[in-house]
Design an enzyme around this catalytic site. Sequence first.
Site, PDB file in Angstrom:
ATOM      1  N   THR A 140       0.826  -1.208   0.000  1.00  0.00           N
ATOM      2  CA  THR A 140       0.000   0.000   0.000  1.00  0.00           C
ATOM      3  C   THR A 140       0.862   1.261   0.000  1.00  0.00           C
ATOM      4  O   THR A 140       1.898   1.328   0.671  1.00  0.00           O
ATOM      5  CB  THR A 140      -0.913  -0.003   1.241  1.00  0.00           C
ATOM      6  OG1 THR A 140      -1.768  -1.137   1.168  1.00  0.00           O
ATOM      7  CG2 THR A 140      -1.748   1.262   1.322  1.00  0.00           C
ATOM      8  N   GLU A 375      -6.657  -5.212   3.528  1.00  0.00           N
ATOM      9  CA  GLU A 375      -6.820  -6.406   2.688  1.00  0.00           C
ATOM     10  C   GLU A 375      -8.104  -6.328   1.856  1.00  0.00           C
ATOM     11  O   GLU A 375      -8.779  -7.317   1.606  1.00  0.00           O
ATOM     12  CB  GLU A 375      -6.830  -7.707   3.522  1.00  0.00           C
ATOM     13  CG  GLU A 375      -5.883  -7.789   4.679  1.00  0.00           C
ATOM     14  CD  GLU A 375      -4.415  -7.616   4.302  1.00  0.00           C
ATOM     15  OE1 GLU A 375      -4.124  -7.241   3.155  1.00  0.00           O
ATOM     16  OE2 GLU A 375      -3.562  -7.834   5.163  1.00  0.00           O
TER      17      GLU A 375
END
Length: 396
Positions: A140, A375
């Site tokens: 990320t 997630e």
Amino acid sequence: MSNEANLSDVSDVLAIDSLLSAGELAVRERVRDFTNQRIRPGIAGWYDDAVFPLDLAPELGELGVLGMHLEGYGCPGRSAVEYGLAAMELEAGDSGIRTFVSVQGSLAMTAIHKWGSEDQKQEWLPRMAAGELIGAFALTEPTAGSDPASMKTFARRDGSADTAGWVLDGAKRWIGLASVADVLVVWAMTEDGVRGFLVPAGTPGVTATPIGQKLSMRASIQCDITFDAVRLGPEALLPAARGLRGPFSCLNEARYGIAWGAMGAARDSYEAALAYAQERLQFGKPLAGYQLTQEKLVNMLLEIQKGTLLALHLGRLKDAGRLRPEQISLGKLNNVREALSIAREARTILGGNGITLDYSPLRHAANLESVRTYEGTDEVHTLVLGQHLTGIPAFR
């Protein structure tokens, strides 16, 4: 409810335990005992102080839950259902502890195990399985959360030969364990698409800064990372990982564990509310004796039982080699959403006392806000399922 048998009766009305083998039940009880002895006594303090207890890492390795589903290289090699049961029990303690196990095993170790060279596997996996070394998974970015294809972190060849090294530049955000990790699994764009790299701790040009003032996952570590002209040798490249299939395969392992873990947080919230309702007197009788309270408890139990059955079904599919990504999305989306609703409802039974760390539901609810986001957000998993149903991708 101090009697464990009675607690089982009121938490498992459908007798889901009867669907588990003796070995599966033994794994669950071992992890449940660990949670009761090593997590519950300290979690309120860790959460309040915003610290992760690093001394738990080797203990979790000894417990056999790090890289639990992986075979060889010192990994436990247990089944998907056994891993799921362990995730459930750990998250009944706290999402932050289960997240450590997930980052270490489902993300960092899985990346090395699935996509690494033999030398990389031998170097890292045995000590990571033992909890002697810690790994992080850096995907990320500050502007690329749900859309990793737009990542800006870039690795360029340091020379023209195939044996040349790499120079890495960029930034990552919300990276679990990065400031304490011995190795970072970093995903970066290259001229050949997305590739994975192993970046050992202390590599010049790498700066990992813990994110502070969090309202969620306080007994856990998430970091910002910057990469400033980081030079890596050719041995840093995960040779088998090409494209987003690499990180996505690891994310699916983590998402599967979340479907189980969320039900652990939900069950713990429900059990805390049930015990309180039976002991707390209002207007001359226990809260549990009022119809509104009983309705709340029943509705919580309904979703916990359904969510646990869903997680178990996903586990059986995974062990049979038949689990598909959209099925994982269904489990993650449903179980986290329901667990968050259960934790919030459990807090209402606790009244004002429920906003203190003497009780777990609001802590679970705050943590689950993060679990709901990482997630894959609700929206991402909804679109995964929407594409499966309609055949039309609606991400853009």
